[in-house]
Design a protein around this motif. Structure first.
Motif, PDB file in Angstrom:
ATOM      1  N   TRP A  36       4.790   2.672  -8.020  1.00 55.54           N
ATOM      2  CA  TRP A  36       3.562   2.720  -8.821  1.00 55.54           C
ATOM      3  C   TRP A  36       2.463   2.013  -8.019  1.00 55.54           C
ATOM      4  O   TRP A  36       2.677   0.917  -7.491  1.00 55.54           O
ATOM      5  N   PHE A  37       1.337   2.675  -7.964  1.00 50.98           N
ATOM      6  CA  PHE A  37       0.164   2.124  -7.306  1.00 50.98           C
ATOM      7  C   PHE A  37      -0.997   2.219  -8.277  1.00 50.98           C
ATOM      8  O   PHE A  37      -0.935   2.932  -9.275  1.00 50.98           O
ATOM      9  N   ARG A  38      -2.066   1.520  -7.977  1.00 45.11           N
ATOM     10  CA  ARG A  38      -3.259   1.634  -8.803  1.00 45.11           C
ATOM     11  C   ARG A  38      -4.484   1.691  -7.920  1.00 45.11           C
ATOM     12  O   ARG A  38      -4.480   1.169  -6.791  1.00 45.11           O
ATOM     13  N   GLN A  39      -5.493   2.323  -8.444  1.00 46.40           N
ATOM     14  CA  GLN A  39      -6.700   2.499  -7.650  1.00 46.40           C
ATOM     15  C   GLN A  39      -7.936   2.377  -8.509  1.00 46.40           C
ATOM     16  O   GLN A  39      -8.007   2.918  -9.620  1.00 46.40           O
ATOM     17  N   ILE A  40      -8.897   1.654  -7.960  1.00 45.62           N
ATOM     18  CA  ILE A  40     -10.222   1.528  -8.550  1.00 45.62           C
ATOM     19  C   ILE A  40     -11.169   2.246  -7.612  1.00 45.62           C
ATOM     20  O   ILE A  40     -11.046   2.129  -6.387  1.00 45.62           O
ATOM     21  N   GLY A  42     -13.665   3.249  -4.978  1.00 44.27           N
ATOM     22  CA  GLY A  42     -14.273   2.476  -3.910  1.00 44.27           C
ATOM     23  C   GLY A  42     -13.355   1.434  -3.288  1.00 44.27           C
ATOM     24  O   GLY A  42     -13.738   0.765  -2.328  1.00 44.27           O
ATOM     25  N   LYS A  43     -12.144   1.324  -3.838  1.00 43.87           N
ATOM     26  CA  LYS A  43     -11.200   0.350  -3.289  1.00 43.87           C
ATOM     27  C   LYS A  43      -9.940   1.060  -2.820  1.00 43.87           C
ATOM     28  O   LYS A  43      -9.613   2.160  -3.260  1.00 43.87           O
ATOM     29  N   GLU A  44      -9.231   0.389  -1.925  1.00 45.60           N
ATOM     30  CA  GLU A  44      -8.001   0.974  -1.408  1.00 45.60           C
ATOM     31  C   GLU A  44      -6.923   0.978  -2.485  1.00 45.60           C
ATOM     32  O   GLU A  44      -6.897   0.107  -3.356  1.00 45.60           O
ATOM     33  N   ARG A  45      -6.050   1.975  -2.391  1.00 43.70           N
ATOM     34  CA  ARG A  45      -4.926   2.068  -3.307  1.00 43.70           C
ATOM     35  C   ARG A  45      -4.072   0.799  -3.184  1.00 43.70           C
ATOM     36  O   ARG A  45      -3.737   0.369  -2.075  1.00 43.70           O
ATOM     37  N   GLU A  46      -3.717   0.229  -4.318  1.00 46.80           N
ATOM     38  CA  GLU A  46      -3.018  -1.062  -4.343  1.00 46.80           C
ATOM     39  C   GLU A  46      -1.590  -0.900  -4.856  1.00 46.80           C
ATOM     40  O   GLU A  46      -1.360  -0.262  -5.896  1.00 46.80           O
ATOM     41  N   PHE A  47      -0.671  -1.489  -4.150  1.00 48.08           N
ATOM     42  CA  PHE A  47       0.733  -1.470  -4.564  1.00 48.08           C
ATOM     43  C   PHE A  47       0.914  -2.263  -5.854  1.00 48.08           C
ATOM     44  O   PHE A  47       0.355  -3.359  -6.009  1.00 48.08           O
ATOM     45  N   VAL A  48       1.718  -1.720  -6.765  1.00 50.36           N
ATOM     46  CA  VAL A  48       2.026  -2.420  -8.006  1.00 50.36           C
ATOM     47  C   VAL A  48       3.520  -2.751  -8.067  1.00 50.36           C
ATOM     48  O   VAL A  48       3.897  -3.907  -8.222  1.00 50.36           O
ATOM     49  N   ALA A  49       4.364  -1.731  -7.949  1.00 50.49           N
ATOM     50  CA  ALA A  49       5.809  -1.946  -8.068  1.00 50.49           C
ATOM     51  C   ALA A  49       6.539  -0.761  -7.445  1.00 50.49           C
ATOM     52  O   ALA A  49       5.987   0.332  -7.336  1.00 50.49           O
ATOM     53  N   ALA A  98       6.583   9.248  -4.907  1.00 51.31           N
ATOM     54  CA  ALA A  98       7.981   9.414  -4.511  1.00 51.31           C
ATOM     55  C   ALA A  98       8.072   9.445  -2.992  1.00 51.31           C
ATOM     56  O   ALA A  98       7.239  10.078  -2.329  1.00 51.31           O
ATOM     57  N   GLY A  99       9.080   8.777  -2.463  1.00 46.64           N
ATOM     58  CA  GLY A  99       9.268   8.764  -1.020  1.00 46.64           C
ATOM     59  C   GLY A  99      10.131   7.597  -0.599  1.00 46.64           C
ATOM     60  O   GLY A  99      10.878   7.048  -1.421  1.00 46.64           O
ATOM     61  N   PRO A 100      10.031   7.201   0.653  1.00 51.13           N
ATOM     62  CA  PRO A 100      10.795   6.046   1.114  1.00 51.13           C
ATOM     63  C   PRO A 100      10.360   4.790   0.371  1.00 51.13           C
ATOM     64  O   PRO A 100       9.163   4.586   0.152  1.00 51.13           O
ATOM     65  N   LEU A 101      11.311   3.956  -0.006  1.00 57.55           N
ATOM     66  CA  LEU A 101      10.984   2.747  -0.740  1.00 57.55           C
ATOM     67  C   LEU A 101      10.085   1.853   0.109  1.00 57.55           C
ATOM     68  O   LEU A 101      10.463   1.413   1.191  1.00 57.55           O
ATOM     69  N   SER A 102       8.906   1.598  -0.379  1.00 56.32           N
ATOM     70  CA  SER A 102       7.922   0.853   0.409  1.00 56.32           C
ATOM     71  C   SER A 102       6.822   0.344  -0.507  1.00 56.32           C
ATOM     72  O   SER A 102       6.590   0.886  -1.588  1.00 56.32           O
ATOM     73  N   SER A 103       6.126  -0.685  -0.012  1.00 60.18           N
ATOM     74  CA  SER A 103       4.924  -1.150  -0.706  1.00 60.18           C
ATOM     75  C   SER A 103       3.662  -0.559  -0.062  1.00 60.18           C
ATOM     76  O   SER A 103       2.556  -0.880  -0.490  1.00 60.18           O
ATOM     77  N   ASN A 104       3.852   0.264   0.945  1.00 62.24           N
ATOM     78  CA  ASN A 104       2.721   0.889   1.634  1.00 62.24           C
ATOM     79  C   ASN A 104       2.477   2.291   1.093  1.00 62.24           C
ATOM     80  O   ASN A 104       3.349   3.158   1.186  1.00 62.24           O
ATOM     81  N   TRP A 105       1.272   2.531   0.597  1.00 64.06           N
ATOM     82  CA  TRP A 105       1.015   3.817  -0.046  1.00 64.06           C
ATOM     83  C   TRP A 105       1.174   4.966   0.932  1.00 64.06           C
ATOM     84  O   TRP A 105       1.600   6.059   0.551  1.00 64.06           O
ATOM     85  N   TYR A 106       0.864   4.759   2.196  1.00 66.35           N
ATOM     86  CA  TYR A 106       0.856   5.859   3.158  1.00 66.35           C
ATOM     87  C   TYR A 106       2.260   6.309   3.549  1.00 66.35           C
ATOM     88  O   TYR A 106       2.424   7.302   4.243  1.00 66.35           O
ATOM     89  N   GLU A 107       3.279   5.602   3.106  1.00 62.02           N
ATOM     90  CA  GLU A 107       4.649   5.999   3.432  1.00 62.02           C
ATOM     91  C   GLU A 107       5.239   6.941   2.385  1.00 62.02           C
ATOM     92  O   GLU A 107       6.300   7.510   2.602  1.00 62.02           O
ATOM     93  N   TYR A 108       4.556   7.125   1.279  1.00 59.26           N
ATOM     94  CA  TYR A 108       5.074   7.992   0.225  1.00 59.26           C
ATOM     95  C   TYR A 108       4.688   9.442   0.484  1.00 59.26           C
ATOM     96  O   TYR A 108       3.605   9.737   0.986  1.00 59.26           O
ATOM     97  N   ASP A 109       5.578  10.346   0.075  1.00 58.72           N
ATOM     98  CA  ASP A 109       5.394  11.763   0.352  1.00 58.72           C
ATOM     99  C   ASP A 109       4.683  12.516  -0.766  1.00 58.72           C
ATOM    100  O   ASP A 109       3.956  13.480  -0.508  1.00 58.72           O
ATOM    101  N   TYR A 110       4.930  12.113  -1.998  1.00 56.68           N
ATOM    102  CA  TYR A 110       4.427  12.881  -3.141  1.00 56.68           C
ATOM    103  C   TYR A 110       3.733  11.951  -4.121  1.00 56.68           C
ATOM    104  O   TYR A 110       4.170  10.812  -4.324  1.00 56.68           O
ATOM    105  N   TRP A 111       2.690  12.491  -4.763  1.00 58.51           N
ATOM    106  CA  TRP A 111       1.867  11.701  -5.674  1.00 58.51           C
ATOM    107  C   TRP A 111       1.566  12.460  -6.949  1.00 58.51           C
ATOM    108  O   TRP A 111       1.420  13.686  -6.943  1.00 58.51           O
TER     109      TRP A 111
END
Length: 121
Positions: A36-40, A42-49, A98-111
């Motif tokens: 789960w990520f969140r975005q405001i 003008g700001k970068e996507r932020e890792f949540v969990a 969905a994708g590899p377990l990571s806190s980095n948004w760019y490592e996920y494949d599907y949104w």
């Protein structure tokens, strides 16, 4: 075709709770880490969990630790985020991935498309 569909967002007062859900299709759900990520705007996507493929590993951003709980149901292809003690600063569009377990948004494949959470003070 992979689809991730979030639900459960809305308007809540500070201190309240919401439960977000994300339903997945077109993917071998039990093989995917889910985040789960969140975005405001003008700001970068932020890792949540994030949660591992069988749910044994969970990770949280420091800002939500102790307030949010991520879980998954591999039989139903769903991942949930229970958010307690919500604060105005939690206001954002929440997206599941969905994708590899990571806190980095760019490592996920599907949104997913996201669901709006608004916390009023």
């Amino acid at each position: 075709q992979v689809q991730l569909v979030e639900s459960g967002g809305g308007l809540v007062q500070a201190g309240g709770s919401l439960r977000l859900s994300c339903a997945a299709s077109g993917v071998t759900f039990s093989s995917e880490g889910m985040g789960w990520f969140r975005q405001i705007p003008g700001k970068e996507r932020e890792f949540v969990a994030a949660i591992g493929e069988i749910g044994g590993k969970t990770y949280y951003a420091d800002s939500v630790k102790g307030r949010f709980t991520i879980s998954r149901d591999n039989a139903k292809n769903t991942v949930s985020l229970l958010m307690n003690s919500l604060k105005p600063e939690d206001t954002a569009v929440y997206l599941c991935a969905a994708g590899p377990l990571s806190s980095n948004w760019y490592e996920y494949d599907y949104w997913g498309q996201g669901t709006q959470v608004t916390v009023s003070s």
